[in-house]
Write a protein that holds these residues in place. Structure first.
Motif, PDB file in Angstrom:
ATOM      1  N   ALA B 188       0.845  -1.199   0.000  1.00  0.00           N
ATOM      2  CA  ALA B 188       0.000   0.000   0.000  1.00  0.00           C
ATOM      3  C   ALA B 188       0.878   1.246   0.000  1.00  0.00           C
ATOM      4  N   LEU B 189       0.308   2.320  -0.491  1.00  0.00           N
ATOM      5  CA  LEU B 189       0.999   3.612  -0.483  1.00  0.00           C
ATOM      6  C   LEU B 189       0.126   4.619   0.255  1.00  0.00           C
ATOM      7  N   ILE B 190       0.724   5.273   1.221  1.00  0.00           N
ATOM      8  CA  ILE B 190      -0.002   6.361   1.886  1.00  0.00           C
ATOM      9  C   ILE B 190       0.728   7.645   1.545  1.00  0.00           C
ATOM     10  N   THR B 191       0.058   8.492   0.828  1.00  0.00           N
ATOM     11  CA  THR B 191       0.732   9.674   0.308  1.00  0.00           C
ATOM     12  C   THR B 191      -0.155  10.905   0.439  1.00  0.00           C
ATOM     13  N   THR B 192       0.360  12.033  -0.095  1.00  0.00           N
ATOM     14  CA  THR B 192      -0.408  13.287  -0.043  1.00  0.00           C
ATOM     15  C   THR B 192      -1.125  13.479  -1.366  1.00  0.00           C
ATOM     16  N   LYS B 193      -1.905  14.520  -1.422  1.00  0.00           N
ATOM     17  CA  LYS B 193      -2.491  14.911  -2.714  1.00  0.00           C
ATOM     18  C   LYS B 193      -1.359  15.332  -3.637  1.00  0.00           C
ATOM     19  N   ASP B 194      -1.634  15.292  -4.923  1.00  0.00           N
ATOM     20  CA  ASP B 194      -0.561  15.476  -5.889  1.00  0.00           C
ATOM     21  C   ASP B 194       0.056  16.873  -5.930  1.00  0.00           C
ATOM     22  N   TYR B 195      -0.644  17.866  -5.402  1.00  0.00           N
ATOM     23  CA  TYR B 195      -0.058  19.196  -5.509  1.00  0.00           C
ATOM     24  C   TYR B 195       1.188  19.359  -4.634  1.00  0.00           C
ATOM     25  N   VAL B 255       3.707  -1.495   3.550  1.00  0.00           N
ATOM     26  CA  VAL B 255       3.217  -0.121   3.455  1.00  0.00           C
ATOM     27  C   VAL B 255       4.393   0.805   3.215  1.00  0.00           C
ATOM     28  N   PHE B 256       4.236   1.661   2.233  1.00  0.00           N
ATOM     29  CA  PHE B 256       5.211   2.737   2.043  1.00  0.00           C
ATOM     30  C   PHE B 256       4.482   4.052   2.280  1.00  0.00           C
ATOM     31  N   ALA B 257       4.974   4.817   3.259  1.00  0.00           N
ATOM     32  CA  ALA B 257       4.320   6.081   3.607  1.00  0.00           C
ATOM     33  C   ALA B 257       5.269   7.228   3.309  1.00  0.00           C
ATOM     34  N   VAL B 258       4.743   8.326   2.810  1.00  0.00           N
ATOM     35  CA  VAL B 258       5.616   9.410   2.357  1.00  0.00           C
ATOM     36  C   VAL B 258       6.082  10.340   3.468  1.00  0.00           C
ATOM     37  N   ASN B 259       5.586  10.152   4.656  1.00  0.00           N
ATOM     38  CA  ASN B 259       6.146  10.929   5.763  1.00  0.00           C
ATOM     39  C   ASN B 259       6.034  10.151   7.070  1.00  0.00           C
ATOM     40  N   GLU B 260       6.586  10.718   8.092  1.00  0.00           N
ATOM     41  CA  GLU B 260       6.694   9.993   9.349  1.00  0.00           C
ATOM     42  C   GLU B 260       5.334   9.728   9.998  1.00  0.00           C
ATOM     43  N   LEU B 261       4.504  10.753   9.976  1.00  0.00           N
ATOM     44  CA  LEU B 261       3.218  10.624  10.642  1.00  0.00           C
ATOM     45  C   LEU B 261       2.374   9.527  10.004  1.00  0.00           C
TER      46      LEU B 261
END
Lengths: 348, 348
Positions: B188-195, B255-261
């Motif tokens: 899974a990927l947990i990321t932000t909106k694309d902007y 899971v790969f998450a784009v930030n620590e939180l």
DNA sequence: TCTTAACACGAAAACGTTTTCGTGACATCT
DNA sequence: AGATGTCACGAAAACGTTTTCGTGTTAAGA
């Protein structure tokens, strides 16, 4: 690339004098409506902004405050900065930052670099090395040159200046009382060496709480960590010390630690030794950090209200800067900020 | 309380001219040994220091750089500041700090407050709101007035300036490849909106890694969190979203998450759902934070080398400031910093 | 003795503002 | 017509430096 436009250039361009331009921009009654209109239109077109440095020189006021802290990658200090920046900006001041890295000499150099006119006043927290060496000449020299200082958190009674501190003594006492009320009988203290002023006060709070509840403090239960080392790096050394503490005092059922790292390390060691938190050992830390919130179990803390400290310190400093200060009848304030006990999972 | 002493006062006191004093202090050959000796002794006695503001005005150079960041109570950004302060100090510069709080308007105001002569150049990372609104006029205006900007981390290709970034794409790709090599089948990927530029790049790295290993990305496995809210406050909302992700995709084993939180929240939710880390689910976060190190289990991360970014950015800016810049033939650099995979307990 | 050079210093400009004061051109009043 | 006042603007100082240039004094050379 065009440089920023100046009054002189506008004056030359519109064929009027510099003074006329300056007055026109400030809507002076001396200047005719025509001229005002003409000058302002031109200035707007070229996006004229008065040069701040020139203003600083003229007014002998930089509208900038300096903040010197021992470390910035640190939740407490970064929150203080946020508070300082918040009110500084609101009141029209800039913030210059200097890092001492807990070093006396860097603290001195940083202050000298700013005390030559770059700023109007200091907000600072002393480095550990300064506390240890007890050499405060740079503070006194700065103040004797008419530059006010507001100290926060790590202060020392020998220096006469405004201060913002947290109620270390009471905060620690409340925390330990909490442990006592939670039936802890053997409460250990993990603290710093005494030259760290806040560490010392927190230690005293711990002792006071014990005594009030007729518990005799045991020297064995008090670990004074030598933190001249960078502890983030020497984590293993710290943990070894704490492990030793637990092993030689199997009865420990409560721990009060004066900062986040000590508290977390205590939890880690306890878990490693097969102790359950909070059932076997309850832990409280004196900290504002995020680690506490995200740890498992989450850590009960004595909150320092770092941001509020920053805000108060900035207000104090700016108030002093903007009072037509009567120079001599210096009266210094010490603001004490109450702590809060934030209960989480590491206590019952 | 005495004010700081000036050349004029020394001159009057010793009955010489201001120029003589100035020259004597700089050991000019024009001045006799006697006079030099006399002036220097007097200056030393009164602890004379040239006024920095006056120097700034005269030299049209403040030796101060401004750094604008979205948030300071944040490990990544505070480490960057530490890096900037380190080289700035080493090279004789001061650092003024401004916080945008992720707000476009505060970013603009902060820049205007500094771009009027207070500093020589900017180091900055764009606020999320700016990224979202794609309004870059304040950057371009600042640069057109001859004030250089170095951007870091959150950059955007539309703006022509020096940049220091981390290799988001490759870092993410490497992390996901690590999961793949560790036998994860449903990542899974947990990321932000694309902007958010960095979020987008990390997402692309994730996709690339999957494709190179012939894994078809599934939209269900990608959670794009709307982080216009302050997530530290809305932690529960975030966790609810992640819980939903896990529940509707029971097969998730990485899971790969784009930030620590995001990463920590994922671990928390997974544990709550009875999943073991790293046996049932492996997690990697793109972060430089401390939480990762102290979490249980500790989090495997893609390290961003924040301090190094700050150092490089400061060097880049100061180099530009000190090159006799040929104004026109602007050539902008983009420094890419390689990431490191820091393996801890959340992966096998 | 006159010219020239070296020496040691001061005056002044410049950086970009704001502000005080002075002044010439009018208009108004007696 | 003379006195007075208002208007609109410019000159100049000041903040604290550095630096260029000019200048008076003395010593050396012819």
């Amino acid at each position: 690339m065009k440089r920023k436009i100046t009054l002189k250039q506008i004056a030359r361009e519109l064929d009027v004098s510099i003074s006329t331009v300056s007055k026109a921009l400030r809507n002076s009654a001396e200047i005719s409506a025509d001229t005002i209109q003409k000058v302002q239109a031109f200035a707007k077109l070229y996006n004229y902004r008065p040069n701040n440095i020139a203003l600083s020189l003229k007014n002998r006021k930089t509208n900038t405050i300096g903040i010197i802290i021992p470390e910035i990658v640190h939740h407490f200090f970064s929150k203080v900065i946020r508070g300082v920046e918040l009110v500084a900006n609101k009141r029209g001041y800039n913030v210059i930052i200097g890092l001492s890295n807990e070093s006396f000499s860097k603290e001195v150099i940083n202050m000298e670099m700013l005390a030559n006119g770059s700023i109007d006043g200091f907000i600072l927290s002393m480095s550990k090395e300064t506390l240890q060496q007890q050499d405060y000449h740079h503070f006194n020299e700065t103040m004797s040159q008419g530059m006010p200082i507001v100290m926060f958190d790590r202060v020392v009674s020998e220096i006469q200046c405004d201060k913002v501190i947290v109620d270390d003594f009471k905060g620690a006492k409340t925390a330990v009382e909490k442990l006592i009320n939670n039936k802890c009988k053997h409460i250990a203290l993990i603290t710093t060496k005494d030259y760290v002023s806040v560490g010392k006060l927190r230690t005293q709070g711990y002792l006071e709480a014990l005594e009030e509840h007729k518990i005799t403090p045991k020297a064995d239960l008090i670990l004074k960590v030598d933190d001249t080392l960078d502890y983030e790096v020497h984590l293993d050394a710290l943990e070894a010390e704490i492990e030793q503490l637990f092993k030689s005092n199997k009865s420990i059922d409560g721990v009060f630690a004066v900062n986040e790292l000590y508290a977390l390390s205590a939890m880690k060691v306890a878990r490693k030794l097969g102790l359950n938190i909070p059932n076997d050992v309850q832990v409280i830390g004196f900290t504002d950090g995020v680690l506490s919130k995200h740890a498992t179990p989450s850590l009960t803390t004595v909150s320092q209200h770092a941001q509020q400290m920053g805000e108060k310190a900035a207000d104090l400093l700016i108030d002093k800067l903007e009072s037509d200060y009567n120079d001599e009848d210096e009266v210094y304030q010490t603001l004490v900020i109450a702590t809060d006990l934030v209960e989480r999972e590491s206590t019952k």
